[in-house]
Design a protein around this motif. Structure first.
Motif, PDB file in Angstrom:
ATOM      1  N   PHE A  19       0.561  -1.138   0.043  1.00  0.00           N
ATOM      2  CA  PHE A  19      -0.088  -0.235  -0.280  1.00  0.00           C
ATOM      3  C   PHE A  19       0.952   1.350   0.222  1.00  0.00           C
ATOM      4  O   PHE A  19       0.498   2.700  -1.034  1.00  0.00           O
ATOM      5  N   TYR A  20       2.263   1.360   0.829  1.00  0.00           N
ATOM      6  CA  TYR A  20       1.902   2.509   0.721  1.00  0.00           C
ATOM      7  C   TYR A  20       3.664   3.144   0.317  1.00  0.00           C
ATOM      8  O   TYR A  20       3.351   4.066  -1.181  1.00  0.00           O
ATOM      9  N   GLY A  69       1.109   3.978  -2.375  1.00  0.00           N
ATOM     10  CA  GLY A  69       0.580   5.028  -2.907  1.00  0.00           C
ATOM     11  C   GLY A  69       1.720   6.496  -3.351  1.00  0.00           C
ATOM     12  O   GLY A  69       1.669   7.092  -3.889  1.00  0.00           O
ATOM     13  N   ILE A 122      -1.130   8.895   3.035  1.00  0.00           N
ATOM     14  CA  ILE A 122      -1.257   7.959   3.358  1.00  0.00           C
ATOM     15  C   ILE A 122      -0.430   6.721   4.269  1.00  0.00           C
ATOM     16  O   ILE A 122      -1.380   6.153   4.572  1.00  0.00           O
TER      17      ILE A 122
END
Length: 372
Positions: A220-221, A224, A279
């Motif tokens: 995800f990080y 993003g 984020i």
């Protein structure tokens, strides 16, 4: 055999075990890594057995899938990560200098309104010293890890021996468990089984759950930050995901790194800088409210402070091998300590001569066990 003699025998066996690990720590890494891999993949092999495969073919299929996924990730991600890591190391002094200049300018523009005697140059020097000390400490830490790993980590041996060890351990896992169970002392077999079950629940719940949490958060990080166009976003995102097994550590380190890069890269545009912080805020929300409760749960019994101490202590004593065995060792110690405390709470040593009376009152009043 008396209780005291049994205690002495078990303590001697434990001391001999720790001594062997310390003496042979230079060659244990491929074997410990193979055992850890077999432990992690055992539920998958059991699932293949339930659909009709025998243990041999289940082991082969599981390891082949793991190796294919590992090689795919190695081919697709590692070159990019290596490139970003080299670029980040090269540009780190530039980012630090830019941040120092921005802080000094902000200080000169705003702080004199509040503190007439404030010395902006002094603040800049202090920040420079702090950053230098932090960089020096990080360099020493990386060097110590590399030196410790260099003594135990022969990459060729790791790549060759670990899959072989994992294959045999995974193939014979159930048989080894049965053999160990047969060797348990008859008088204490039930208690030892219960303790091992609790240790297994704690280790499997934490390790397997945290691996999934780290993979999800890191993905995800990384996605993003990369979609945002942040320099070194893939590297920073994966680092934040890997370190997420320590609560707040992954998000904090990732936020500091990405925030610093975003400020230098996007200033004075506040939107991408705010998105960068958003984020990690969203990642923390997902971790605390969805991922941790569902994938890890509350039954692992590993306090973050105890886990960090175990990682540092075992890493200092046994190098990289110690860091691999830190989690199961911490879980085992936690389970045993809770068992000892529970025995103490229910013993005359704690209750004294009025223990029966206290117990009756506790049952009558519905009082809970202090350790429950």
């Amino acid at each position: 055999m008396s209780l005291q003699k049994q205690f002495v025998v078990w303590m001697c066996a434990f001391g001999a075990f720790v001594l062997c690990i310390y003496v042979f720590r230079g060659v244990l890494l491929p074997f410990v890594a193979g055992m850890a891999l077999a432990y992690l993949l055992d539920p998958v092999a059991d699932a293949f057995e339930r659909i009709g495969l025998n243990r041999m073919w289940a082991t082969i299929c599981v390891l082949m899938i793991f190796v294919l996924i590992f090689m795919l990730l190695l081919i697709l991600i590692v070159p990019t990560l290596a490139h970003q890591m080299a670029g980040f190391s090269k540009n780190l002094p530039t980012y630090v200098a830019s941040l120092q200049a921005m802080v000094s300018k902000s200080t000169a523009d705003y702080m004199p309104k509040f503190l007439s005697n404030f010395d902006a140059e002094s603040l800049q020097n202090n920040i420079k010293d702090l950053v230098s000390q932090g960089a020096s400490w990080a360099g020493q830490l990386i060097q110590s890890i590399w030196n410790g790993g260099q003594a135990v980590l022969n990459m060729l041996a790791l790549l060759v021996i670990t899959p072989v060890v994992a294959f045999y351990m995974l193939h014979d896992w159930d048989r080894m468990v049965e053999t160990v169970d047969e060797l348990l002392p008859r008088d204490h077999r039930k208690v030892i089984r219960e303790l091992f079950d609790q240790i297994d629940e704690s280790v499997s719940g934490f390790v397997r759950g945290q691996i999934l949490v780290g993979l999800i958060l890191g993905t995800f990080y990384a996605i993003g930050l990369s979609l945002l166009g942040l320099n070194f976003g893939l590297l920073i995102g994966l680092i934040a995901g890997i370190i997420s097994f320590v609560p707040y550590a992954g998000a904090t380190i990732g936020l500091i790194l990405s925030g610093g890069v975003a400020i230098v890269q996007f200033w004075p545009d506040p939107i991408p800088i705010g998105i960068t912080f958003g984020i990690f805020a969203m990642g923390q929300f997902l971790e605390g409210n969805i991922l941790q409760p569902r994938l890890v749960g509350e039954r692992v019994g590993l306090h973050p402070v105890w886990l960090m101490f175990a990682l540092l202590a075992f890493g200092s004593l046994f190098g990289f091998v110690g860091m691999l065995i830190a989690v199961p060792a911490a879980a085992a110690v936690g389970v045993i300590v809770r068992y000892i405390l529970n025995q103490y709470i229910h013993s005359p040593l704690y209750r004294g001569h009025g223990g029966d009376l206290l117990e009756d009152k506790s049952e009558a009043g519905g009082a809970k066990d202090p350790l429950s």
